[in-house]
Design an enzyme around this catalytic site. Structure first.
Site, PDB file in Angstrom:
ATOM      1  N   GLU A  22      -6.275 -10.839  -0.799  1.00  0.00           N
ATOM      2  CA  GLU A  22      -7.158 -10.541   0.342  1.00  0.00           C
ATOM      3  C   GLU A  22      -8.619 -10.462  -0.102  1.00  0.00           C
ATOM      4  OE1 GLU A  22      -5.748  -7.061   2.466  1.00  0.00           O
ATOM      5  OE2 GLU A  22      -3.658  -7.585   2.121  1.00  0.00           O
ATOM      6  N   GLU A  66       0.798  -1.242   0.000  1.00  0.00           N
ATOM      7  CA  GLU A  66       0.000   0.000   0.000  1.00  0.00           C
ATOM      8  C   GLU A  66       0.822   1.279   0.000  1.00  0.00           C
ATOM      9  OE1 GLU A  66      -2.642  -0.382   3.341  1.00  0.00           O
ATOM     10  OE2 GLU A  66      -3.564  -2.205   2.591  1.00  0.00           O
TER      11      GLU A  66
HETATM   12  O1  9MR Z   1      -7.637  -7.813   8.756  1.00  0.00           O
HETATM   13  C1  9MR Z   1      -6.829  -6.834   9.366  1.00  0.00           C
HETATM   14  C2  9MR Z   1      -7.559  -6.222  10.548  1.00  0.00           C
HETATM   15  O2  9MR Z   1      -7.750  -7.183  11.561  1.00  0.00           O
HETATM   16  C3  9MR Z   1      -6.777  -5.040  11.098  1.00  0.00           C
HETATM   17  O3  9MR Z   1      -7.527  -4.387  12.078  1.00  0.00           O
HETATM   18  C4  9MR Z   1      -6.439  -4.087   9.963  1.00  0.00           C
HETATM   19  C5  9MR Z   1      -5.645  -2.909  10.475  1.00  0.00           C
HETATM   20  O4  9MR Z   1      -4.905  -2.279   9.490  1.00  0.00           O
HETATM   21  O5  9MR Z   1      -5.715  -4.774   8.969  1.00  0.00           O
HETATM   22  C6  9MR Z   1      -6.487  -5.748   8.359  1.00  0.00           C
HETATM   23  O6  9MR Z   1      -5.806  -6.290   7.267  1.00  0.00           O
HETATM   24  C7  9MR Z   1      -5.505  -5.379   6.210  1.00  0.00           C
HETATM   25  C8  9MR Z   1      -4.310  -5.929   5.468  1.00  0.00           C
HETATM   26  O7  9MR Z   1      -3.243  -6.094   6.354  1.00  0.00           O
HETATM   27  C9  9MR Z   1      -3.895  -4.993   4.352  1.00  0.00           C
HETATM   28  N1  9MR Z   1      -4.976  -4.739   3.468  1.00  0.00           N
HETATM   29  C10 9MR Z   1      -6.202  -4.296   4.072  1.00  0.00           C
HETATM   30  C11 9MR Z   1      -6.629  -5.284   5.150  1.00  0.00           C
HETATM   31  C12 9MR Z   1      -7.961  -4.882   5.716  1.00  0.00           C
HETATM   32  O8  9MR Z   1      -7.886  -3.668   6.395  1.00  0.00           O
END
Ligand code: 9MR
Length: 635
Positions: A471, A348
């Site tokens: 994802e 990102e």
């Molecule tokens: O699934 C993850 C969630 O539990 C966390 O709170 C969040 C915080 O940034 O991150 C989520 O995973 C993210 C992933 O690492 C990167 N892409 C977006 C995902 C969803 O937010």
């Protein structure tokens, strides 16, 4: 009955997670009893008998005193009173692991009220095998002027966890608790009569999922992982920089050596999950090394201190190199047998417009700013990140740039430009398309449209790099209707067909979660299985017209492993003999659940007799086990 329950439960979970659950007029479950098919009530505490001994405060330095009170109540005339709280985190707490069983799901419901105003959070804590205590919030914002309610909050724990508690915290006001009920969830069998996703697409790409260690304590969740998603596992949070970097250890190393460029890392948060992957032979996607989010600001500061000055770019480069080196070295030392087959090196880094993020601390105004940009001035940290990853990643670990909104023109163009540059230098292997998509009310309204997503796949596949869908989830509107689930299914199918059409460029498709209620976007039901572990229309839509292919990719055959449990043991030979001797029970369509599978037949055909599965195969396995032959299949 089941369907109704699922809807009610989901609604309860959704409203609970939003903190707006209303207090029911009366509470119908009374003293411990065996309840109906919805599960057994294990504890039902209304405190009318004056017994509050199941609750404690949260240990040393917690000043909370627990007593019984007749000042407030929901049912009867009494409740539990937690008074004398002098810190936000102070109790009352209810311990689970000395009263309940590991690997079992429970639902907890309770009422809570502050003396003057309710502003509480319902939380969970446990101590892991390394003696570290972890905390998570189960229900936040229990705010209002009266009793607030938590309803059917799912909890479970593994046998490695100790000191497992649920507790109310928040503010320092006295808290009253009433009608605290623990129910054992009815044991749920997942649907075994539907094809496993990983098997349907076995010849096309790996199918995987992301989950967090809490999933390990839920038997049905893990049964879904095993059946559908065991092609690839990503840690939902536990392998991100904030979980891996250890501030105290970094500072201690600095103090000892005077060198503040060697960050110290550890994998205790991911340990339960990595142990599972190791024991079950599941390949792991590493997520993620270099990211603006979930990365502590102190990592970029002098002395690794929260309020230090930003370090120079030169120092940060050294920290980055040593961090990436330590990350891979520690991981492969701890888990030499896990196939770490993919890694999101940078996550990102580009905005939707194709520019670098704004510089800044991640916490200071939302999570959109980047401390990497703060220190480097721009996105020039990306290339060294890939250089170091290339140098230190284990053999076979492919390197990816991973992002969301990866189909938006501005972002897509800059990713392609960046990837071309990195590719020329041999630094990148693929693009991770996160694919957090939104089906909305109709295919016309869905974003992105299927054709927009397909166009992105076209463009990325022309790069000549691998693509992974890293994802995937697809939201519905909130409180979805059957019609919304149908739209979601149609949209999933459109997206899946686009993915399938590019399968030669795609090596893995990873869902971001297993069941809707466990998703980061739980209120929009984005996954393939519901809170009752049942396959949703979306699941059926993506397998429509496809069958489990009988031919398994030769790279995926594990010779000798007739029962497909990842190991070659005497019981593999036994299963072959049973399948031959008693096919009604142990053949491919056998009645016993341990019967041999198509894949098992391929794995088990090791004697090189050329006539399918015979007793010679069982014999060859035994010869191998007592070292009469070195390898299978027999030469
Ligand atoms: O699934 C993850 C969630 O539990 C966390 O709170 C969040 C915080 O940034 O991150 C989520 O995973 C993210 C992933 O690492 C990167 N892409 C977006 C995902 C969803 O937010």
């Amino acid at each position: 009955m089941k369907g109704q329950k699922s809807k009610r439960l989901l609604a309860a979970l959704m409203s609970a997670s939003m903190g707006i659950a209303a207090v029911p007029a009366a509470f119908s479950v009374s003293a411990a009893e065996t309840a109906d098919s919805e599960g057994k009530v294990v504890f039902s505490l209304d405190f009318e008998d004056g017994d509050v001994s199941m609750f404690t405060n949260r240990g040393e330095n917690d000043t909370t005193e627990i007593s019984v009170s007749d000042e407030a109540s929901v049912s009867g005339s009494k409740s539990l009173l937690a008074s004398g709280r002098s810190k936000d985190w102070n109790g009352p707490a209810f311990r689970l692991d000395d009263k309940l069983e590991p690997f079992t799901e429970y639902y907890i419901s309770a009422k809570v009220k502050g003396r003057y105003y309710t502003g509480a959070t319902f939380s969970f804590q446990y101590t892991n095998a390394d003696g570290e205590t972890k905390y998570s919030n189960l229900v936040q914002n229990l705010s209002g002027s009266d009793w607030m309610s938590v309803e059917n909050v799912k909890v479970s724990f593994t046998d490695e966890m100790t000191g497992v508690y649920v507790y109310f915290e928040g503010g320092q006001d006295d808290l009253f608790i009433d009608d605290f009920v623990v129910t054992e969830a009815p044991s749920v069998e997942i649907e075994q009569d539907i094809p496993g996703l990983k098997d349907v697409f076995a010849n096309d790409f790996k199918i995987g999922t992301a989950f967090t260690p809490s999933g390990l304590s839920s038997k049905p969740t893990m049964a879904l992982v095993e059946k559908h998603f065991s092609g690839s596992i990503t840690a939902g949070n536990e392998m991100k920089p904030d979980a891996v970097l250890n501030q105290a250890a970094c500072q201690a190393y600095f103090e000892e050596t005077g060198d503040d460029t060697v960050p110290q890392v550890g994998f205790s948060a991911a340990k339960p999950l990595l142990n599972y992957c190791r024991d079950n032979n599941i390949p792991v996607r590493i997520h993620t090394l270099v990211w603006h989010s979930q990365t502590p600001d102190w990592f970029f500061k002098e002395g690794y201190s929260n309020d230090g000055e930003w370090v120079s770019k030169e120092k940060m480069l050294k920290r980055m190199e040593n961090y990436i080196k330590a990350y891979f070295e520690t991981l492969t030392e701890l888990y030499p047998t896990i196939d770490f087959y993919a890694c999101d090196v940078v996550n990102e880094a580009w905005t939707d417009q194709g520019t670098p993020r704004q510089p800044g601390e991640q916490g200071s105004s939302g999570s959109e700013q980047s401390a990497w940009v703060q220190v480097f001035g721009d996105n020039s940290f990306i290339e060294p990140a890939f250089e170091f990853a290339r140098e230190y990643a284990p053999k076979g670990c492919k390197l990816y740039y991973n992002d969301y909104n990866e189909y938006m023109d501005g972002k897509m163009n800059v990713i392609i430009e960046m990837a071309n540059g990195l590719k020329e230098k041999g630094l990148i292997d693929g693009i991770g398309m996160q694919s957090h998509l939104d089906a909305r009310q109709s295919l016309d309204a869905a974003f992105p449209s299927v054709s927009m997503y397909n166009k992105a796949l076209d463009k990325y596949s022309k790069l000549g790099l691998d693509i992974q869908i890293t994802e995937l989830d697809v939201t519905t509107p909130e409180n979805p209707t059957e019609a919304d689930f149908k739209v979601q299914a149609d949209y999933y199918k459109g997206i899946w067909d686009a993915i399938y059409a590019h399968k030669d460029s795609i090596s893995a498709v990873v869902l971001w979660g297993i069941t809707d209620d466990g998703s980061w976007r739980a209120n929009k039901s984005p996954l393939l299985f519901d809170a009752d572990y049942k396959a949703k229309p979306a699941y059926y839509s993506i397998i429509e017209g496809r069958e489990v292919p009988p031919i398994v990719d030769p790279g995926k055959i594990k010779y000798g492993d007739a029962n497909c449990n990842g190991e070659v043991r005497l019981n593999d030979a036994v299963l072959i003999m049973q399948a031959i001797g008693n096919p009604d029970v142990y053949g491919v369509n056998g009645s016993d659940e341990t019967h041999i599978t198509e894949k098992g037949i391929i794995n088990g055909d090791v004697a090189n007799t050329g006539d399918g599965l015979t007793n010679a195969d069982a014999l060859a396995i035994q010869e191998y086990l007592i070292n009469l032959i070195d390898s299978l299949p027999k030469k």
